[in-house]
Write a protein that holds these residues in place. Structure first.
Motif, PDB file in Angstrom:
ATOM      1  N   GLN A 168     -14.613  -2.032  -0.255  1.00 13.72           N
ATOM      2  CA  GLN A 168     -14.844  -2.686  -1.524  1.00 13.72           C
ATOM      3  C   GLN A 168     -14.818  -4.183  -1.301  1.00 13.72           C
ATOM      4  O   GLN A 168     -13.949  -4.705  -0.614  1.00 13.72           O
ATOM      5  CB  GLN A 168     -13.751  -2.292  -2.529  1.00 13.72           C
ATOM      6  N   ALA A 169     -15.762  -4.906  -1.878  1.00 15.45           N
ATOM      7  CA  ALA A 169     -15.817  -6.351  -1.716  1.00 15.45           C
ATOM      8  C   ALA A 169     -14.738  -7.006  -2.546  1.00 15.45           C
ATOM      9  O   ALA A 169     -14.497  -6.630  -3.679  1.00 15.45           O
ATOM     10  CB  ALA A 169     -17.184  -6.868  -2.147  1.00 15.45           C
ATOM     11  N   SER A 170     -14.072  -7.976  -1.963  1.00 17.40           N
ATOM     12  CA  SER A 170     -13.028  -8.703  -2.664  1.00 17.40           C
ATOM     13  C   SER A 170     -12.670  -9.939  -1.871  1.00 17.40           C
ATOM     14  O   SER A 170     -12.756  -9.938  -0.655  1.00 17.40           O
ATOM     15  CB  SER A 170     -11.779  -7.835  -2.832  1.00 17.40           C
ATOM     16  N   LEU A 171     -12.271 -11.006  -2.551  1.00 15.27           N
ATOM     17  CA  LEU A 171     -11.797 -12.209  -1.880  1.00 15.27           C
ATOM     18  C   LEU A 171     -10.283 -12.230  -1.780  1.00 15.27           C
ATOM     19  O   LEU A 171      -9.701 -13.212  -1.344  1.00 15.27           O
ATOM     20  CB  LEU A 171     -12.281 -13.457  -2.629  1.00 15.27           C
ATOM     21  N   LEU A 172      -9.624 -11.135  -2.237  1.00 12.69           N
ATOM     22  CA  LEU A 172      -8.178 -11.070  -2.126  1.00 12.69           C
ATOM     23  C   LEU A 172      -7.792 -10.594  -0.751  1.00 12.69           C
ATOM     24  O   LEU A 172      -8.522  -9.863  -0.100  1.00 12.69           O
ATOM     25  CB  LEU A 172      -7.615 -10.111  -3.186  1.00 12.69           C
ATOM     26  N   ASN A 173      -6.589 -10.982  -0.315  1.00 11.70           N
ATOM     27  CA  ASN A 173      -6.117 -10.552   1.000  1.00 11.70           C
ATOM     28  C   ASN A 173      -5.351  -9.240   0.888  1.00 11.70           C
ATOM     29  O   ASN A 173      -5.778  -8.202   1.364  1.00 11.70           O
ATOM     30  CB  ASN A 173      -5.231 -11.631   1.613  1.00 11.70           C
ATOM     31  N   ILE A 174      -4.180  -9.302   0.230  1.00 12.21           N
ATOM     32  CA  ILE A 174      -3.398  -8.088   0.061  1.00 12.21           C
ATOM     33  C   ILE A 174      -2.916  -8.034  -1.385  1.00 12.21           C
ATOM     34  O   ILE A 174      -2.217  -8.937  -1.843  1.00 12.21           O
ATOM     35  CB  ILE A 174      -2.173  -8.057   0.972  1.00 12.21           C
ATOM     36  N   VAL A 175      -3.305  -7.013  -2.120  1.00 11.59           N
ATOM     37  CA  VAL A 175      -2.827  -6.820  -3.485  1.00 11.59           C
ATOM     38  C   VAL A 175      -2.506  -5.347  -3.647  1.00 11.59           C
ATOM     39  O   VAL A 175      -2.959  -4.499  -2.884  1.00 11.59           O
ATOM     40  CB  VAL A 175      -3.885  -7.236  -4.530  1.00 11.59           C
ATOM     41  N   LYS A 176      -1.725  -5.043  -4.652  1.00 10.65           N
ATOM     42  CA  LYS A 176      -1.434  -3.653  -4.968  1.00 10.65           C
ATOM     43  C   LYS A 176      -2.518  -3.126  -5.893  1.00 10.65           C
ATOM     44  O   LYS A 176      -2.791  -3.710  -6.937  1.00 10.65           O
ATOM     45  CB  LYS A 176      -0.065  -3.546  -5.657  1.00 10.65           C
ATOM     46  N   ASP A 177      -3.165  -2.066  -5.481  1.00 14.26           N
ATOM     47  CA  ASP A 177      -4.150  -1.431  -6.341  1.00 14.26           C
ATOM     48  C   ASP A 177      -3.409  -0.403  -7.192  1.00 14.26           C
ATOM     49  O   ASP A 177      -3.101   0.691  -6.742  1.00 14.26           O
ATOM     50  CB  ASP A 177      -5.226  -0.780  -5.492  1.00 14.26           C
ATOM     51  N   THR A 178      -3.153  -0.753  -8.456  1.00 12.99           N
ATOM     52  CA  THR A 178      -2.316   0.091  -9.312  1.00 12.99           C
ATOM     53  C   THR A 178      -3.069   1.302  -9.848  1.00 12.99           C
ATOM     54  O   THR A 178      -2.521   2.050 -10.650  1.00 12.99           O
ATOM     55  CB  THR A 178      -1.779  -0.739 -10.489  1.00 12.99           C
ATOM     56  N   THR A 179      -4.321   1.480  -9.457  1.00 15.62           N
ATOM     57  CA  THR A 179      -5.058   2.686  -9.857  1.00 15.62           C
ATOM     58  C   THR A 179      -4.945   3.783  -8.802  1.00 15.62           C
ATOM     59  O   THR A 179      -5.440   4.882  -9.010  1.00 15.62           O
ATOM     60  CB  THR A 179      -6.550   2.359 -10.076  1.00 15.62           C
ATOM     61  N   MET A 180      -4.303   3.474  -7.676  1.00  9.84           N
ATOM     62  CA  MET A 180      -4.218   4.441  -6.584  1.00  9.84           C
ATOM     63  C   MET A 180      -2.765   4.630  -6.181  1.00  9.84           C
ATOM     64  O   MET A 180      -2.265   3.972  -5.280  1.00  9.84           O
ATOM     65  CB  MET A 180      -5.053   3.977  -5.374  1.00  9.84           C
ATOM     66  N   ALA A 181      -2.042   5.510  -6.891  1.00 15.73           N
ATOM     67  CA  ALA A 181      -0.656   5.826  -6.557  1.00 15.73           C
ATOM     68  C   ALA A 181      -0.634   6.841  -5.426  1.00 15.73           C
ATOM     69  O   ALA A 181      -1.289   7.876  -5.500  1.00 15.73           O
ATOM     70  CB  ALA A 181       0.073   6.368  -7.784  1.00 15.73           C
ATOM     71  N   THR A 182       0.125   6.539  -4.392  1.00 17.11           N
ATOM     72  CA  THR A 182       0.158   7.433  -3.224  1.00 17.11           C
ATOM     73  C   THR A 182       1.479   8.179  -3.106  1.00 17.11           C
ATOM     74  O   THR A 182       1.614   9.051  -2.254  1.00 17.11           O
ATOM     75  CB  THR A 182      -0.081   6.631  -1.940  1.00 17.11           C
ATOM     76  N   GLY A 183       2.479   7.853  -3.947  1.00 22.71           N
ATOM     77  CA  GLY A 183       3.771   8.517  -3.859  1.00 22.71           C
ATOM     78  C   GLY A 183       4.784   7.809  -4.744  1.00 22.71           C
ATOM     79  O   GLY A 183       4.442   6.931  -5.536  1.00 22.71           O
ATOM     80  N   VAL A 184       6.038   8.229  -4.622  1.00 25.48           N
ATOM     81  CA  VAL A 184       7.119   7.602  -5.388  1.00 25.48           C
ATOM     82  C   VAL A 184       8.259   7.273  -4.445  1.00 25.48           C
ATOM     83  O   VAL A 184       8.403   7.875  -3.377  1.00 25.48           O
ATOM     84  CB  VAL A 184       7.619   8.533  -6.527  1.00 25.48           C
ATOM     85  N   ARG A 185       9.068   6.306  -4.853  1.00 22.44           N
ATOM     86  CA  ARG A 185      10.253   5.905  -4.102  1.00 22.44           C
ATOM     87  C   ARG A 185      11.331   5.497  -5.092  1.00 22.44           C
ATOM     88  O   ARG A 185      11.095   5.417  -6.305  1.00 22.44           O
ATOM     89  CB  ARG A 185       9.922   4.736  -3.183  1.00 22.44           C
ATOM     90  N   GLY A 186      12.523   5.241  -4.591  1.00 17.45           N
ATOM     91  CA  GLY A 186      13.619   4.817  -5.438  1.00 17.45           C
ATOM     92  C   GLY A 186      13.364   3.462  -6.069  1.00 17.45           C
ATOM     93  O   GLY A 186      12.736   2.583  -5.465  1.00 17.45           O
ATOM     94  N   TYR A 187      13.842   3.306  -7.295  1.00 18.43           N
ATOM     95  CA  TYR A 187      13.657   2.033  -8.008  1.00 18.43           C
ATOM     96  C   TYR A 187      14.455   0.917  -7.320  1.00 18.43           C
ATOM     97  O   TYR A 187      15.578   1.123  -6.867  1.00 18.43           O
ATOM     98  CB  TYR A 187      14.117   2.186  -9.455  1.00 18.43           C
ATOM     99  N   GLN A 188      13.837  -0.251  -7.235  1.00 10.57           N
ATOM    100  CA  GLN A 188      14.489  -1.428  -6.675  1.00 10.57           C
ATOM    101  C   GLN A 188      14.406  -2.567  -7.670  1.00 10.57           C
ATOM    102  O   GLN A 188      13.412  -2.685  -8.397  1.00 10.57           O
ATOM    103  CB  GLN A 188      13.815  -1.840  -5.350  1.00 10.57           C
ATOM    104  N   PRO A 189      15.463  -3.394  -7.740  1.00 11.01           N
ATOM    105  CA  PRO A 189      15.419  -4.538  -8.667  1.00 11.01           C
ATOM    106  C   PRO A 189      14.182  -5.403  -8.405  1.00 11.01           C
ATOM    107  O   PRO A 189      13.854  -5.709  -7.262  1.00 11.01           O
ATOM    108  CB  PRO A 189      16.700  -5.304  -8.333  1.00 11.01           C
ATOM    109  N   GLY A 190      13.490  -5.753  -9.475  1.00  9.95           N
ATOM    110  CA  GLY A 190      12.274  -6.546  -9.350  1.00  9.95           C
ATOM    111  C   GLY A 190      11.017  -5.737  -9.552  1.00  9.95           C
ATOM    112  O   GLY A 190       9.937  -6.304  -9.760  1.00  9.95           O
ATOM    113  N   ASP A 191      11.125  -4.379  -9.468  1.00  8.63           N
ATOM    114  CA  ASP A 191       9.952  -3.548  -9.724  1.00  8.63           C
ATOM    115  C   ASP A 191       9.550  -3.645 -11.194  1.00  8.63           C
ATOM    116  O   ASP A 191      10.399  -3.722 -12.095  1.00  8.63           O
ATOM    117  CB  ASP A 191      10.253  -2.082  -9.390  1.00  8.63           C
ATOM    118  N   ARG A 192       8.240  -3.650 -11.411  1.00  6.32           N
ATOM    119  CA  ARG A 192       7.743  -3.744 -12.791  1.00  6.32           C
ATOM    120  C   ARG A 192       8.034  -2.451 -13.557  1.00  6.32           C
ATOM    121  O   ARG A 192       8.045  -1.353 -12.999  1.00  6.32           O
ATOM    122  CB  ARG A 192       6.243  -4.007 -12.778  1.00  6.32           C
ATOM    123  N   VAL A 193       8.205  -2.618 -14.864  1.00 10.58           N
ATOM    124  CA  VAL A 193       8.469  -1.457 -15.717  1.00 10.58           C
ATOM    125  C   VAL A 193       7.269  -0.518 -15.725  1.00 10.58           C
ATOM    126  O   VAL A 193       7.412   0.709 -15.779  1.00 10.58           O
ATOM    127  CB  VAL A 193       8.814  -1.916 -17.149  1.00 10.58           C
TER     128      VAL A 193
END
Length: 404
Positions: A191-216
Motif C-alpha cells: 500500500q502506498a504511504s509516506l508514513l514510516n511506522i503507524v498502527k493500522d487499527t483496522t487490522m487486529a492480529t491478537g490481544v495482550r494485557g492492558y498497559q498504562p497509556g493504551d488508548r481506550v
C-alpha cells in the motif's frame, strides 16, 4: 636472504670500526709524535662505544602502542601514543623509531611522518605521540615498530623490528538523508504511504494485557466481559518498504562517494524500520540478506569499510539475487557506471521488484560524460528510475525520486 644481508651489514660495519682503530694505531706507532697519538686517543672512546653498541641486545627494547580514536569515520582523527621501554640504562644516542604499515603505500596517505628521532641517554623509556588526520576509509594494519640505533658518526647501525600489530578500521562517512519511502508494505500486500511506522487499527492480529497509556478505543471489550480483565488489541504494524540495496563494486572515479551514499542509505533505512538487504558486487559478490539488528548493521558497515573496487568488469548474475531479494520491494542500485549489461542482470533476476532505482554518482563539478548519458537514456527506456547525483545532492536523493 634478508636476514643474512642484515647480519653481514652489521658485521661489515663493525669490522670497519675496528679497521679505523687499527689504522690510527699503526699511524701513531710509525709516525710518533703528540699529534698522531692525540688522534688515536681521541678516537678510542668512540670506537669503544661502537663496540659496546655492537654487543648491546636490542631484544630488550619493548614497544607499547595505544590508539585513541577521535572519530572512526572517513576523514576522522586518530591519536597514537608509542611507549618505548628497555631494561638497562646503557646510553643510547641516536635512536630512530618508525611505524611499519602492512601496506607500504599507507605512509604516503597520512599527513605526518611516521618516524621519530630520540636521544635516549640513560633513560629507560621514551614516549612518542602523534596524530593522524584524514585517514581514508579501509582497514589499516600497523604491523609493528622498527627501532634503529646508531653510534656518534653512524659507523655502526643496528635495526630491530618489534612486532606490535594493531588494526585501524575506518568506516565510510555517513550523512543524514531526507529519507522518504517510495512505498510501504504489510506482511501481506502493499500500500502506498509516506508514513514510516503507524498502527493500522483496522487490522487486529491478537490481544495482550492492558498497559498504562493504551488508548481506550484499543480495549478488547469482549475479553473484558468474559474474564473481567482489561485486554488490549494488538495491531498490524505498517512497515516501511522493503529495500534491496546494491553497491556496484567496479572501479570508478567516484567509488568512495558511492560507498558513502550506500552507508548513508543503509543507516537511514534502518532507522526508519525498512526491511533491508545489502549486496555488493565485484570479484566476489557479498550478500547481507537481512539487516534488522544493530549487530547485523555493524557487520554490513564493516564490510563497507573494507571493500575495495575491483578491476574486473564483473556483473551480477540472477543467482546473486535469489537469496537477497525475496520480497516485492524496491531495488536501489548505487553505481558510477550505469551500463546496460549490468542493468540487464538486475532486471533478469528481480521480476517481483516494485521498482528499480539507480543512483548514478558523479563528480559534482564535472559534466556527465556522453557515454553515461546514453546508458542512462537506455536504462530509463527499460523502466529503471535513474537519478544522477553529485555528493552535495545526496541529502535530497530520496525526495527527488519520490517526487517523480
Amino acid at each position: 636472504m634478508r636476514k643474512v644481508r642484515k647480519v653481514l651489514d652489521i658485521f661489515g660495519r663493525f669490522l670497519f670500526v675496528l679497521c679505523v682503530l687499527a689504522l690510527t694505531f699503526v699511524f701513531a706507532m710509525f709516525q710518533g709524535g703528540k699529534v698522531s697519538w692525540t688522534i688515536f686517543y681521541s678516537l678510542l672512546p668512540f670506537v669503544m662505544y661502537s663496540t659496546l653498541l655492537f654487543f648491546y641486545p636490542l631484544t630488550e627494547i619493548k614497544v607499547k602502542r595505544s590508539i585513541q580514536t577521535v572519530s572512526n569515520r572517513n576523514g576522522g582523527k586518530f591519536l597514537v601514543t608509542l611507549l618505548v621501554k628497555r631494561k638497562s640504562r646503557f646510553p643510547l644516542l641516536y635512536t630512530v623509531v618508525s611505524e611499519k604499515w602492512a601496506d607500504d603505500k599507507r605512509d604516503s596517505m597520512v599527513d605526518v611522518r611516521l618516524k621519530k628521532l630520540f636521544i635516549f641517554g640513560f633513560r629507560k623509556e621514551k614516549e612518542w605521540q602523534y596524530e593522524i588526520e584524514q585517514l581514508p576509509r579501509g582497514e589499516h594494519v600497523l604491523q609493528g615498530v622498527v627501532v634503529e640505533v646508531s653510534d656518534f658518526f653512524g659507523w655502526l647501525r643496528k635495526t630491530k623490528f618489534i612486532d606490535a600489530k594493531d588494526t585501524i578500521l575506518v568506516f565510510p562517512k555517513m550523512m543524514d538523508l531526507d529519507y522518504v519511502p517510495f512505498d510501504t508494505q504489510y506482511d501481506r500486500g502493499t500500500q502506498a504511504s509516506l508514513l514510516n511506522i503507524v498502527k493500522d487499527t483496522t487490522m487486529a492480529t491478537g490481544v495482550r494485557g492492558y498497559q498504562p497509556g493504551d488508548r481506550v478505543t484499543w480495549i478488547h471489550w469482549k475479553s473484558f466481559a468474559r474474564t473481567q480483565t482489561l485486554m488490549t488489541k494488538e495491531f498490524e504494524d505498517r512497515r516501511s518498504q522493503e529495500l534491496f540495496l546494491i553497491l556496484d563494486g567496479r572501479v570508478t572515479g567516484t567509488f568512495e562517494e558511492q560507498v558513502e551514499l550506500t552507508a548513508s542509505i543503509m543507516k537511514e533505512a534502518s532507522s526508519h524500520q525498512a526491511g533491508l538487504a545489502l549486496m555488493t558486487t565485484g570479484s566476489e559478490s557479498s550478500l547481507f540478506p537481512m539487516i534488522q539488528s544493530e549487530e547485523q548493521q555493524h557487520q554490513a558497515l564493516v564490510h563497507l569499510a573494507k571493500i575495495k573496487p575491483t578491476e574486473k568488469d564483473k556483473t551480477a548474475t540472477s543467482s546473486d539475487f535469489g537469496t537477497g531479494f525475496q520480497h516485492g520491494g524496491s531495488i536501489v542500485l548505487v553505481t558510477g557506471k550505469p551500463d546496460w549489461s549490468f542493468m540487464k542482470s538486475l532486471l533478469r533476476g528481480t521480476k517481483n521488484a516494485r521498482s528499480i532505482i539507480c543512483f548514478v554518482v558523479i563528480k559534482g563539478d564535472e559534466p556527465t560524460p556522453s557515454a553515461i548519458e546514453e546508458d542512462i537514456r537506455l536504462a530509463r527506456s527499460k523502466g529503471v528510475i535513474v537519478h544522477v547525483l553529485g555528493k552535495e545532492q545526496f541529502r535530497e536523493a530520496f525526495k527527488e525520486v519520490a517526487g517523480r
